[in-house]
Design an enzyme around this catalytic site. Structure first.
Site, PDB file in Angstrom:
ATOM      1  N   GLU A  32     -13.828  22.985  17.107  1.00  0.00           N
ATOM      2  CA  GLU A  32     -12.360  23.096  17.034  1.00  0.00           C
ATOM      3  C   GLU A  32     -11.764  22.684  18.374  1.00  0.00           C
ATOM      4  O   GLU A  32     -12.205  23.141  19.419  1.00  0.00           O
ATOM      5  CB  GLU A  32     -11.989  24.548  16.673  1.00  0.00           C
ATOM      6  CG  GLU A  32     -10.551  24.957  16.958  1.00  0.00           C
ATOM      7  CD  GLU A  32      -9.489  24.134  16.227  1.00  0.00           C
ATOM      8  OE1 GLU A  32      -9.649  23.846  15.026  1.00  0.00           O
ATOM      9  OE2 GLU A  32      -8.494  23.738  16.890  1.00  0.00           O
ATOM     10  N   GLN A  33     -10.715  21.844  18.305  1.00  0.00           N
ATOM     11  CA  GLN A  33     -10.147  21.323  19.560  1.00  0.00           C
ATOM     12  C   GLN A  33      -9.417  22.377  20.388  1.00  0.00           C
ATOM     13  O   GLN A  33      -9.377  22.287  21.612  1.00  0.00           O
ATOM     14  CB  GLN A  33      -9.217  20.157  19.257  1.00  0.00           C
ATOM     15  CG  GLN A  33      -7.946  20.574  18.528  1.00  0.00           C
ATOM     16  CD  GLN A  33      -7.033  19.404  18.223  1.00  0.00           C
ATOM     17  OE1 GLN A  33      -7.319  18.260  18.556  1.00  0.00           O
ATOM     18  NE2 GLN A  33      -5.918  19.676  17.569  1.00  0.00           N
ATOM     19  N   ARG A 106      -0.522  34.139   8.550  1.00  0.00           N
ATOM     20  CA  ARG A 106      -1.609  33.162   8.694  1.00  0.00           C
ATOM     21  C   ARG A 106      -2.646  33.595   9.722  1.00  0.00           C
ATOM     22  O   ARG A 106      -3.838  33.361   9.547  1.00  0.00           O
ATOM     23  CB  ARG A 106      -1.036  31.807   9.126  1.00  0.00           C
ATOM     24  CG  ARG A 106      -0.377  31.084   8.001  1.00  0.00           C
ATOM     25  CD  ARG A 106       0.407  29.895   8.520  1.00  0.00           C
ATOM     26  NE  ARG A 106       0.941  29.170   7.395  1.00  0.00           N
ATOM     27  CZ  ARG A 106       0.382  28.079   6.864  1.00  0.00           C
ATOM     28  NH1 ARG A 106      -0.701  27.555   7.391  1.00  0.00           N
ATOM     29  NH2 ARG A 106       0.911  27.499   5.819  1.00  0.00           N
ATOM     30  N   TYR A 212       9.077  36.161   1.436  1.00  0.00           N
ATOM     31  CA  TYR A 212       8.141  37.188   0.948  1.00  0.00           C
ATOM     32  C   TYR A 212       7.644  38.005   2.127  1.00  0.00           C
ATOM     33  O   TYR A 212       7.748  37.575   3.283  1.00  0.00           O
ATOM     34  CB  TYR A 212       6.972  36.553   0.176  1.00  0.00           C
ATOM     35  CG  TYR A 212       6.237  35.421   0.861  1.00  0.00           C
ATOM     36  CD1 TYR A 212       5.217  35.670   1.775  1.00  0.00           C
ATOM     37  CD2 TYR A 212       6.554  34.092   0.583  1.00  0.00           C
ATOM     38  CE1 TYR A 212       4.531  34.632   2.386  1.00  0.00           C
ATOM     39  CE2 TYR A 212       5.877  33.040   1.197  1.00  0.00           C
ATOM     40  CZ  TYR A 212       4.865  33.317   2.094  1.00  0.00           C
ATOM     41  OH  TYR A 212       4.188  32.284   2.709  1.00  0.00           O
ATOM     42  N   ASP A 290      -6.414  19.406   4.341  1.00  0.00           N
ATOM     43  CA  ASP A 290      -5.321  18.484   4.680  1.00  0.00           C
ATOM     44  C   ASP A 290      -5.824  17.162   5.236  1.00  0.00           C
ATOM     45  O   ASP A 290      -5.097  16.175   5.246  1.00  0.00           O
ATOM     46  CB  ASP A 290      -4.384  19.135   5.718  1.00  0.00           C
ATOM     47  CG  ASP A 290      -3.375  20.087   5.075  1.00  0.00           C
ATOM     48  OD1 ASP A 290      -3.520  20.376   3.877  1.00  0.00           O
ATOM     49  OD2 ASP A 290      -2.459  20.540   5.780  1.00  0.00           O
TER      50      ASP A 290
HETATM   51  C1  LIG Z   1       5.843  25.214   5.434  1.00  0.00           C
HETATM   52  C2  LIG Z   1       4.453  25.275   4.844  1.00  0.00           C
HETATM   53  C3  LIG Z   1       4.120  26.289   3.961  1.00  0.00           C
HETATM   54  C4  LIG Z   1       2.862  26.330   3.367  1.00  0.00           C
HETATM   55  N1  LIG Z   1       2.572  27.337   2.487  1.00  0.00           N
HETATM   56  C5  LIG Z   1       1.357  27.384   1.893  1.00  0.00           C
HETATM   57  C6  LIG Z   1       1.035  28.436   0.989  1.00  0.00           C
HETATM   58  O1  LIG Z   1       1.836  29.343   0.762  1.00  0.00           O
HETATM   59  N2  LIG Z   1      -0.201  28.433   0.400  1.00  0.00           N
HETATM   60  C7  LIG Z   1      -1.128  27.458   0.658  1.00  0.00           C
HETATM   61  O2  LIG Z   1      -2.233  27.512   0.092  1.00  0.00           O
HETATM   62  N3  LIG Z   1      -0.849  26.455   1.522  1.00  0.00           N
HETATM   63  C8  LIG Z   1       0.351  26.393   2.140  1.00  0.00           C
HETATM   64  N4  LIG Z   1       0.640  25.401   3.037  1.00  0.00           N
HETATM   65  C9  LIG Z   1      -0.383  24.362   3.299  1.00  0.00           C
HETATM   66  C10 LIG Z   1      -1.431  24.852   4.267  1.00  0.00           C
HETATM   67  O3  LIG Z   1      -0.829  25.357   5.443  1.00  0.00           O
HETATM   68  C11 LIG Z   1      -2.398  23.745   4.652  1.00  0.00           C
HETATM   69  O4  LIG Z   1      -2.748  23.006   3.508  1.00  0.00           O
HETATM   70  C12 LIG Z   1      -3.659  24.304   5.276  1.00  0.00           C
HETATM   71  O5  LIG Z   1      -3.346  25.061   6.424  1.00  0.00           O
HETATM   72  C13 LIG Z   1      -4.618  23.173   5.625  1.00  0.00           C
HETATM   73  O6  LIG Z   1      -5.749  23.711   6.243  1.00  0.00           O
HETATM   74  P1  LIG Z   1      -6.791  22.732   6.939  1.00  0.00           P
HETATM   75  O7  LIG Z   1      -7.839  23.628   7.518  1.00  0.00           O
HETATM   76  O8  LIG Z   1      -7.191  21.660   6.013  1.00  0.00           O
HETATM   77  O9  LIG Z   1      -5.986  22.007   8.101  1.00  0.00           O
HETATM   78  P2  LIG Z   1      -5.311  22.623   9.409  1.00  0.00           P
HETATM   79  O10 LIG Z   1      -4.797  23.980   9.167  1.00  0.00           O
HETATM   80  O11 LIG Z   1      -4.365  21.591   9.914  1.00  0.00           O
HETATM   81  O12 LIG Z   1      -6.525  22.777  10.424  1.00  0.00           O
HETATM   82  C14 LIG Z   1      -7.097  21.660  11.075  1.00  0.00           C
HETATM   83  C15 LIG Z   1      -7.817  22.154  12.327  1.00  0.00           C
HETATM   84  O13 LIG Z   1      -8.495  21.060  12.912  1.00  0.00           O
HETATM   85  C16 LIG Z   1      -8.284  21.070  14.314  1.00  0.00           C
HETATM   86  N5  LIG Z   1      -8.434  19.684  14.780  1.00  0.00           N
HETATM   87  C17 LIG Z   1      -7.601  18.643  14.590  1.00  0.00           C
HETATM   88  N6  LIG Z   1      -8.083  17.525  15.156  1.00  0.00           N
HETATM   89  C18 LIG Z   1      -9.264  17.875  15.735  1.00  0.00           C
HETATM   90  C19 LIG Z   1     -10.235  17.152  16.495  1.00  0.00           C
HETATM   91  N7  LIG Z   1     -10.077  15.853  16.728  1.00  0.00           N
HETATM   92  N8  LIG Z   1     -11.329  17.822  16.934  1.00  0.00           N
HETATM   93  C20 LIG Z   1     -11.492  19.157  16.687  1.00  0.00           C
HETATM   94  N9  LIG Z   1     -10.597  19.891  15.975  1.00  0.00           N
HETATM   95  C21 LIG Z   1      -9.502  19.249  15.501  1.00  0.00           C
HETATM   96  C22 LIG Z   1      -6.872  21.635  14.475  1.00  0.00           C
HETATM   97  O14 LIG Z   1      -6.675  22.165  15.773  1.00  0.00           O
HETATM   98  C23 LIG Z   1      -6.859  22.705  13.385  1.00  0.00           C
HETATM   99  O15 LIG Z   1      -7.330  23.940  13.851  1.00  0.00           O
HETATM  100  C24 LIG Z   1       1.893  25.334   3.668  1.00  0.00           C
HETATM  101  C25 LIG Z   1       2.209  24.326   4.579  1.00  0.00           C
HETATM  102  C26 LIG Z   1       3.463  24.291   5.173  1.00  0.00           C
HETATM  103  C27 LIG Z   1       3.790  23.195   6.151  1.00  0.00           C
END
Ligand SMILES: Cc1cc2nc3c(=O)[nH]c(=O)nc-3n(C[C@H](O)[C@H](O)[C@H](O)COP(=O)(O)OP(=O)(O)OC[C@H]3O[C@@H](n4cnc5c(N)ncnc54)[C@H](O)[C@@H]3O)c2cc1C
Length: 398
Positions: A32-33, A106, A212, A290
């Site tokens: 993790e960065q 979160r 909520y 994502d």
């Molecule tokens: C306003 C809003 C409301 C939302 N509400 C909901 C909800 O109610 N329910 C739901 O299920 N989803 C919700 N979401 C979506 C949800 O937040 C995301 O889909 C989810 O957090 C994605 O998780 P992830 O681990 O894929 O990515 P991220 O949470 O983006 O995590 C990626 C991680 O990778 C790290 N990283 C990035 N680049 C590098 C690198 N080069 N080297 C090492 N580490 C790196 C980052 O620091 C981060 O920690 C919402 C989103 C938004 C914007």
């Protein structure tokens, strides 16, 4: 011998995947960065298709005291508060789908996930700059010049994914012309409103407002979305002012203004997504969350789908030998793509439906929504889905 899995990114997706993969017998490390694990100060809804998996990972008891268990989702009209739709959650959902619908802060959710990781799995302050396939495995390289080798690599590095860029080229995410104010209000400042423990969504012309409870009921989380043609800043987040947010919602129901009035600070997010990816994997490298299917938050499914990805990936890799890794990643991709693409599309559709100006289309929408009460049958495909069950044809969300 255990498969050595490198996960880039320790957000909700990467961390949940690490738990699933460890359970499947893999030797996992997350890079993790960030210096310390953290999440934005905001809420998140986690539906039964994901809580079912978290419970299987043994997190049920740790999550319970931090969660709020909403009784229903209610949609209301922006100006007079008329209830357009009520869909039961709470006990009804647990009985139907065998797992709860939860609201979290979160930070609480991410802490429970990362505290459950075996010692040494999470390495922080490791920014991945490149990934490559080697003759018999994969290598991740970091900003500080170090590298690590493994049998496969999972890019869980979010919407601006480096792993995705290395695999499939540099393609910018799409700005949705939607911007969200987010924030938390201490619940005791809102006692006079007698807010029910629901997920409430106010729909109006060009915007919507969701609120909520989170943190065991100590805070009210809000997400206030409005349409905005441009996002001119470099950063995709910005500190917005509460007064700006209140101005944006001029004429909306007094309850919305009471919530905004109880907030000390708010921040503003530009909302981006991407079109569904054609391929998620190349050889021994794949993506999840994502990094491969960023979606607008209007299905409240981004994190839930990332958690599902990790569960399916682990099920595909269980018992697989090093020589069969690429085939297992192909199977994972085939199983996950239709479902996540359909939810990405549904979230885009809601950006239009939620924001209709008053008029014939809005009246049609309200009539259709009013027809669904109780436990919504349309949720069955979403909430009833078991991401660890591989013996089914690939399918969409509904
Ligand atoms: C306003 C809003 C409301 C939302 N509400 C909901 C909800 O109610 N329910 C739901 O299920 N989803 C919700 N979401 C979506 C949800 O937040 C995301 O889909 C989810 O957090 C994605 O998780 P992830 O681990 O894929 O990515 P991220 O949470 O983006 O995590 C990626 C991680 O990778 C790290 N990283 C990035 N680049 C590098 C690198 N080069 N080297 C090492 N580490 C790196 C980052 O620091 C981060 O920690 C919402 C989103 C938004 C914007």
């Amino acid at each position: 011998m255990s498969l050595k899995v490198i996960i880039v990114g320790g957000g909700i997706g990467g961390t949940a995947a690490a738990l699933a993969l460890t359970r499947a017998g893999c030797d996992v490390r997350i890079f993790e960065q960030a210096q310390i694990k953290s999440e934005v100060g905001a809420g998140i809804q986690i539906s039964p298709n994901a809580t079912r998996l978290l419970q299987r990972y043994g997190l049920g008891e740790a999550l319970k005291p931090l969660a709020v268990r909403p009784q229903a989702i209610e949609a209301r009209r922006w100006d007079n508060g008329a209830i357009l739709m009520r869909e039961e959650l709470g006990a009804a959902v647990e009985t139907a789908y065998g797992a709860p619908y939860y609201h979290f802060h979160r930070g609480d959710l991410l802490s429970v996930l990362s505290d459950a990781l075996p010692r040494g799995v999470l390495q922080t302050a490791q920014c991945c700059v490149s990934v490559t396939e080697t003759d018999d495995g994969v290598r991740a390289q970091f900003e500080d010049g170090s590298f690590v080798d493994g049998d496969l690599l999972v890019g869980a590095d979010g919407i601006h994914s480096t792993v995705r860029r290395v695999l499939f080229g540099d393609e910018r995410p799409r700005f949705s012309a939607n911007v969200a104010y987010r924030g938390l209000a201490p619940a005791e400042r809102l006692n006079h409103l007698g807010l029910p423990h629901n997920a409430t969504i106010w729909m109006g012309p060009g915007g919507h407002f969701v609120h909520y409870f989170v943190s065991g009921g100590r805070y009210v989380n809000f997400v206030a979305v409005h349409e905005q043609a441009n996002w001119e800043r470099e950063s995709w987040t910005d500190r917005g002012t509460v007064d700006d947010a209140r101005r944006r919602y001029a004429g909306w129901h007094p309850q919305i203004h009471a919530i905004l009035g109880a907030v000390d600070e708010t921040f503003k997010w530009a909302l981006f997504d991407r079109a569904p990816l054609e391929k998620w994997s190349a050889g021994r490298i794949t993506l999840l969350g994502d990094a491969c299917h960023p979606m607008l938050p209007y299905m409240a499914q981004g994190a839930a789908q990332a958690i599902e990805d990790g569960a399916t990936l682990a099920a595909c890799l269980a018992g697989v030998s090093r020589s069969d890794v690429a085939a297992a990643l192909q199977r994972y991709e085939i199983l996950r793509k239709p479902r996540t693409a359909s939810i990405q599309g549904a979230a885009r559709g809601n950006a239009i439906t939620f924001h209709l100006p008053d008029g014939p289309e809005q009246r049609e929408r309200d009539t259709a929504m009013g027809a669904s009460t109780g436990l919504s049958p349309s949720r069955a495909a979403l909430f009833g889905f078991d991401a660890e069950a591989l013996d089914r044809p690939p399918s969409g969300a509904s």
